[in-house]
Design a protein around this motif. Structure first.
Motif, PDB file in Angstrom:
ATOM      1  N   ASP A 135      -2.869   9.276  -6.176  1.00 33.20           N
ATOM      2  CA  ASP A 135      -4.083   9.111  -5.330  1.00 33.20           C
ATOM      3  C   ASP A 135      -3.499   7.718  -4.348  1.00 33.20           C
ATOM      4  O   ASP A 135      -2.526   7.088  -5.063  1.00 33.20           O
ATOM      5  CB  ASP A 135      -5.425   8.773  -5.824  1.00 33.20           C
ATOM      6  CG  ASP A 135      -6.288   9.855  -6.463  1.00 33.20           C
ATOM      7  OD1 ASP A 135      -6.054  11.030  -5.655  1.00 33.20           O
ATOM      8  OD2 ASP A 135      -6.808   9.923  -7.403  1.00 33.20           O
ATOM      9  N   PRO A 136      -3.898   7.519  -3.301  1.00 30.12           N
ATOM     10  CA  PRO A 136      -3.536   6.185  -2.451  1.00 30.12           C
ATOM     11  C   PRO A 136      -3.761   4.990  -3.821  1.00 30.12           C
ATOM     12  O   PRO A 136      -4.696   4.761  -4.085  1.00 30.12           O
ATOM     13  CB  PRO A 136      -4.191   6.186  -1.293  1.00 30.12           C
ATOM     14  CG  PRO A 136      -4.545   7.737  -1.086  1.00 30.12           C
ATOM     15  CD  PRO A 136      -4.744   8.381  -2.321  1.00 30.12           C
ATOM     16  N   PHE A 137      -2.679   4.287  -3.380  1.00 27.83           N
ATOM     17  CA  PHE A 137      -2.755   3.108  -4.281  1.00 27.83           C
ATOM     18  C   PHE A 137      -2.152   1.828  -3.779  1.00 27.83           C
ATOM     19  O   PHE A 137      -1.426   2.113  -2.881  1.00 27.83           O
ATOM     20  CB  PHE A 137      -2.325   3.432  -5.741  1.00 27.83           C
ATOM     21  CG  PHE A 137      -1.011   3.309  -5.727  1.00 27.83           C
ATOM     22  CD1 PHE A 137      -0.039   2.538  -6.070  1.00 27.83           C
ATOM     23  CD2 PHE A 137      -0.323   4.513  -5.583  1.00 27.83           C
ATOM     24  CE1 PHE A 137       1.465   2.460  -6.228  1.00 27.83           C
ATOM     25  CE2 PHE A 137       1.158   4.770  -5.315  1.00 27.83           C
ATOM     26  CZ  PHE A 137       2.021   3.800  -5.855  1.00 27.83           C
ATOM     27  N   ALA A 138      -2.424   0.618  -4.288  1.00 30.24           N
ATOM     28  CA  ALA A 138      -1.926  -0.567  -3.716  1.00 30.24           C
ATOM     29  C   ALA A 138      -1.156  -1.173  -4.975  1.00 30.24           C
ATOM     30  O   ALA A 138      -1.597  -1.381  -6.417  1.00 30.24           O
ATOM     31  CB  ALA A 138      -2.809  -1.557  -3.275  1.00 30.24           C
ATOM     32  N   GLY A 178      -9.591  -8.031 -11.857  1.00 30.22           N
ATOM     33  CA  GLY A 178     -10.301  -7.124 -11.248  1.00 30.22           C
ATOM     34  C   GLY A 178      -9.308  -5.999 -10.638  1.00 30.22           C
ATOM     35  O   GLY A 178      -9.362  -5.495  -9.865  1.00 30.22           O
ATOM     36  N   ALA A 179      -8.186  -5.893 -11.413  1.00 26.50           N
ATOM     37  CA  ALA A 179      -7.115  -4.757 -11.174  1.00 26.50           C
ATOM     38  C   ALA A 179      -6.917  -3.918 -12.467  1.00 26.50           C
ATOM     39  O   ALA A 179      -7.759  -3.877 -13.265  1.00 26.50           O
ATOM     40  CB  ALA A 179      -6.114  -5.572 -10.561  1.00 26.50           C
ATOM     41  N   ARG A 180      -5.479  -3.729 -12.227  1.00 25.80           N
ATOM     42  CA  ARG A 180      -5.325  -2.755 -13.413  1.00 25.80           C
ATOM     43  C   ARG A 180      -3.747  -2.722 -13.559  1.00 25.80           C
ATOM     44  O   ARG A 180      -3.282  -3.223 -12.663  1.00 25.80           O
ATOM     45  CB  ARG A 180      -5.685  -1.358 -13.411  1.00 25.80           C
ATOM     46  CG  ARG A 180      -5.160  -0.549 -12.191  1.00 25.80           C
ATOM     47  CD  ARG A 180      -5.720   0.980 -12.328  1.00 25.80           C
ATOM     48  NE  ARG A 180      -5.205   1.787 -10.838  1.00 25.80           N
ATOM     49  CZ  ARG A 180      -4.070   2.318 -10.682  1.00 25.80           C
ATOM     50  NH1 ARG A 180      -2.964   2.026 -11.356  1.00 25.80           N
ATOM     51  NH2 ARG A 180      -3.867   2.773  -9.211  1.00 25.80           N
ATOM     52  N   LEU A 181      -3.275  -2.003 -14.623  1.00 26.55           N
ATOM     53  CA  LEU A 181      -1.463  -1.891 -14.505  1.00 26.55           C
ATOM     54  C   LEU A 181      -1.316  -0.934 -13.893  1.00 26.55           C
ATOM     55  O   LEU A 181      -2.090   0.414 -13.887  1.00 26.55           O
ATOM     56  CB  LEU A 181      -1.156  -1.698 -16.148  1.00 26.55           C
ATOM     57  CG  LEU A 181      -1.368  -2.808 -16.980  1.00 26.55           C
ATOM     58  CD1 LEU A 181      -0.884  -2.573 -18.374  1.00 26.55           C
ATOM     59  CD2 LEU A 181      -0.615  -4.273 -16.416  1.00 26.55           C
ATOM     60  N   PRO A 182      -0.178  -0.693 -13.214  1.00 31.74           N
ATOM     61  CA  PRO A 182       0.427   0.577 -12.668  1.00 31.74           C
ATOM     62  C   PRO A 182       0.742   1.481 -13.500  1.00 31.74           C
ATOM     63  O   PRO A 182       1.197   1.121 -14.519  1.00 31.74           O
ATOM     64  CB  PRO A 182       1.509   0.329 -11.604  1.00 31.74           C
ATOM     65  CG  PRO A 182       1.842  -1.031 -12.423  1.00 31.74           C
ATOM     66  CD  PRO A 182       0.693  -1.904 -12.978  1.00 31.74           C
ATOM     67  N   HIS A 227       0.865  -1.047  -0.092  1.00 35.81           N
ATOM     68  CA  HIS A 227      -0.006  -0.160   0.080  1.00 35.81           C
ATOM     69  C   HIS A 227       0.730   1.331  -0.118  1.00 35.81           C
ATOM     70  O   HIS A 227       1.702   1.393   0.594  1.00 35.81           O
ATOM     71  CB  HIS A 227      -1.018   0.132   1.159  1.00 35.81           C
ATOM     72  CG  HIS A 227      -2.035  -0.977   1.098  1.00 35.81           C
ATOM     73  ND1 HIS A 227      -3.375  -1.142   0.439  1.00 35.81           N
ATOM     74  CD2 HIS A 227      -1.845  -2.198   1.576  1.00 35.81           C
ATOM     75  CE1 HIS A 227      -3.779  -2.051   0.635  1.00 35.81           C
ATOM     76  NE2 HIS A 227      -2.873  -3.126   1.176  1.00 35.81           N
ATOM     77  N   CYS A 228       0.561   2.049  -0.916  1.00 34.42           N
ATOM     78  CA  CYS A 228       1.412   3.392  -1.065  1.00 34.42           C
ATOM     79  C   CYS A 228       0.415   4.702  -0.736  1.00 34.42           C
ATOM     80  O   CYS A 228      -0.866   4.761  -1.182  1.00 34.42           O
ATOM     81  CB  CYS A 228       1.912   3.515  -2.381  1.00 34.42           C
ATOM     82  SG  CYS A 228       2.927   2.143  -3.043  1.00 34.42           S
ATOM     83  N   ARG A 229       0.967   5.383  -0.071  1.00 32.56           N
ATOM     84  CA  ARG A 229      -0.102   6.699   0.526  1.00 32.56           C
ATOM     85  C   ARG A 229      -0.411   7.673  -0.502  1.00 32.56           C
ATOM     86  O   ARG A 229      -1.226   8.622  -0.393  1.00 32.56           O
ATOM     87  CB  ARG A 229       0.706   7.300   1.752  1.00 32.56           C
ATOM     88  CG  ARG A 229       2.157   7.863   1.257  1.00 32.56           C
ATOM     89  CD  ARG A 229       3.118   8.576   2.387  1.00 32.56           C
ATOM     90  NE  ARG A 229       4.371   8.629   2.168  1.00 32.56           N
ATOM     91  CZ  ARG A 229       4.737   9.841   1.544  1.00 32.56           C
ATOM     92  NH1 ARG A 229       4.068  10.363   0.632  1.00 32.56           N
ATOM     93  NH2 ARG A 229       6.008   9.850   1.281  1.00 32.56           N
ATOM     94  N   GLY A 230       0.578   7.736  -1.590  1.00 31.81           N
ATOM     95  CA  GLY A 230       0.265   8.620  -2.616  1.00 31.81           C
ATOM     96  C   GLY A 230       0.431  10.059  -2.096  1.00 31.81           C
ATOM     97  O   GLY A 230       1.351  10.467  -1.297  1.00 31.81           O
ATOM     98  N   GLY A 231       0.047  11.154  -2.929  1.00 36.25           N
ATOM     99  CA  GLY A 231       0.259  12.474  -2.535  1.00 36.25           C
ATOM    100  C   GLY A 231       1.023  13.329  -3.658  1.00 36.25           C
ATOM    101  O   GLY A 231       1.137  12.675  -4.696  1.00 36.25           O
TER     102      GLY A 231
END
Length: 405
Positions: free
Chosen positions: A216-219, A308-312, A187-191
């Protein structure tokens, strides 16, 4: 970089290229399996042409260039320099013979060595470093092109009989079931974050300038998608469901008859399940725990949607490396990883003046970015900010994927 260090790198890189063709027979040197590939001899000649054209001709007045017709043969895409042999026809260049190319390489290397020994500094030093990084790119491309060419031969030859892929630094267990397609999430806080190269070390121009971007926050998955997970996608009709694919990707899938990753194989009679994979060591058993490789962007994107996901995007990938470091497993030394980011210039990007400005900038359209590095990437050539790029239909490269959400 000190002159001695640069000289050592020059000799090391040039010798490494020549060592790559040592296992090949003479008949292999002009092998070009498809329009996107280049023969091994062409790779060695082109990297020599690069040094002669951009370093020696402008900065070594005593240097005697090769036959000027060779510039037409071995120019790749530098329109400012002049016309060139069409890329799909590089396999027709049976002449000059490899012996002449090898002698030319030795003469260019010696001239570069003289330049480095007798001139402590000069405007050409950055061009020498660029030429070395460029040659390392071609070392990786040479092996990927050979894999494509050998894969098309009925005898399924090995590049090297001792080619070994058992020493990969793989996680103890890979996700292979439908409920565990990606491994643990990081998990990454983003910002507001900064991405892009910083510092004085070498980088390609497309890796900068460093700039701020909002995340945005992402995993992100801690590991690459495995063969076993991808097999579930195939078994669930992944190549038969247009709802999973981008429109262009579905059209390409149908037109090209894709049913599995580029080098997966059935038994030799063409029947049965996908049990084999073609490698630089010829046909090998397909192992479910290994990362799935040789996928197009369209396939990677379709798999992510099915899961059910995506590419970063590439900023997420780079930021995850900063925030999680070594916990982002297989980020380097395994496979280049497709991202969701189209290959576009960073804010404030300006290509270099002259012909070398054509190196990266003019390709910033109709391509997607890959991050990381592969097992074929030469040592010392990988960076977290490295922006590799290919068209979304390409799948002959050593490319895999990891998921994000």
């Amino acid at each position: 970089m000190a002159a001695g260090s640069l000289l050592d790198r020059l000799l090391e890189v040039r010798q490494a290229s020549e060592a790559l063709i040592a296992p090949l027979d003479a008949e292999d040197l002009n092998l070009q399996g498809m329009a996107d590939a280049s023969p091994p001899k062409w790779h060695l000649a082109h990297t020599t042409w690069f040094f002669e054209t951009f370093v020696l001709k402008p900065h070594q007045p005593d240097y005697t260039p090769a036959d000027p017709r060779w510039s037409y043969l071995f120019n790749s895409y530098y329109d400012t320099v002049g016309p060139r042999q069409p890329r799909p026809q590089r396999g027709l260049l049976s002449r000059p013979p490899m012996a002449d190319v090898a002698a030319w390489r030795q003469r260019v290397t010696q001239a570069l060595e003289t330049l480095l020994v007798h001139h402590a500094d000069g405007p050409w030093r950055e061009l020498v470093e660029l030429g070395l990084q460029h040659e390392q790119q071609h070392q990786e491309l040479l092996l990927m092109d050979l894999l494509d060419g050998f894969s098309r031969q009925p005898l399924e030859p090995a590049y090297r009989d001792d080619w070994c892929e058992q020493d990969e630094d793989l996680p103890d267990s890979g996700p292979t079931c439908a409920d565990d397609l990606h491994g643990p999430w990081l998990h990454c806080r983003g910002g507001l974050v900064e991405v892009g190269h910083q510092g004085d070390s070498f980088h390609f121009d497309n890796e900068g300038p460093r700039h701020r971007t909002w995340l945005d926050p992402f995993a992100i998955a801690d590991r690459l998608v495995s063969n076993g997970a991808y097999r579930r996608f195939i078994d669930d009709g992944g190549y038969r469901r247009p709802d999973l694919w981008m429109s262009e990707g579905w059209a390409e899938c149908q037109r090209r008859g894709w049913q599995a990753p580029r080098y997966w194989r059935r038994d030799r009679d063409g029947e049965g399940p996908w049990r084999w994979e073609f490698t630089l060591g010829s046909r090998r058993p397909l192992e479910d725990h290994r990362p799935v490789r040789h996928l197009s962007w369209f396939e990677a994107d379709a798999f992510a949607r099915w899961a059910g996901a995506r590419l970063p995007n590439e900023a997420e990938w780079e930021f995850a490396r900063v925030q999680h470091g070594e916990n982002l497993l297989q980020s380097h030394g395994q496979l280049w990883q497709w991202t969701a980011s189209p290959y576009r210039p960073y804010p404030g990007f300006h290509p270099a003046a002259g012909a070398v400005g054509e190196y990266n900038g003019k390709f910033m359209t109709s391509q997607f970015v890959l991050r990381g590095s592969s097992r074929l990437t030469p040592p010392g050539h990988a960076r977290d900010t490295y922006r590799n790029f290919f068209p979304p239909v390409s799948r002959w490269m050593a490319a895999g994927l990891r998921l994000a959400r």
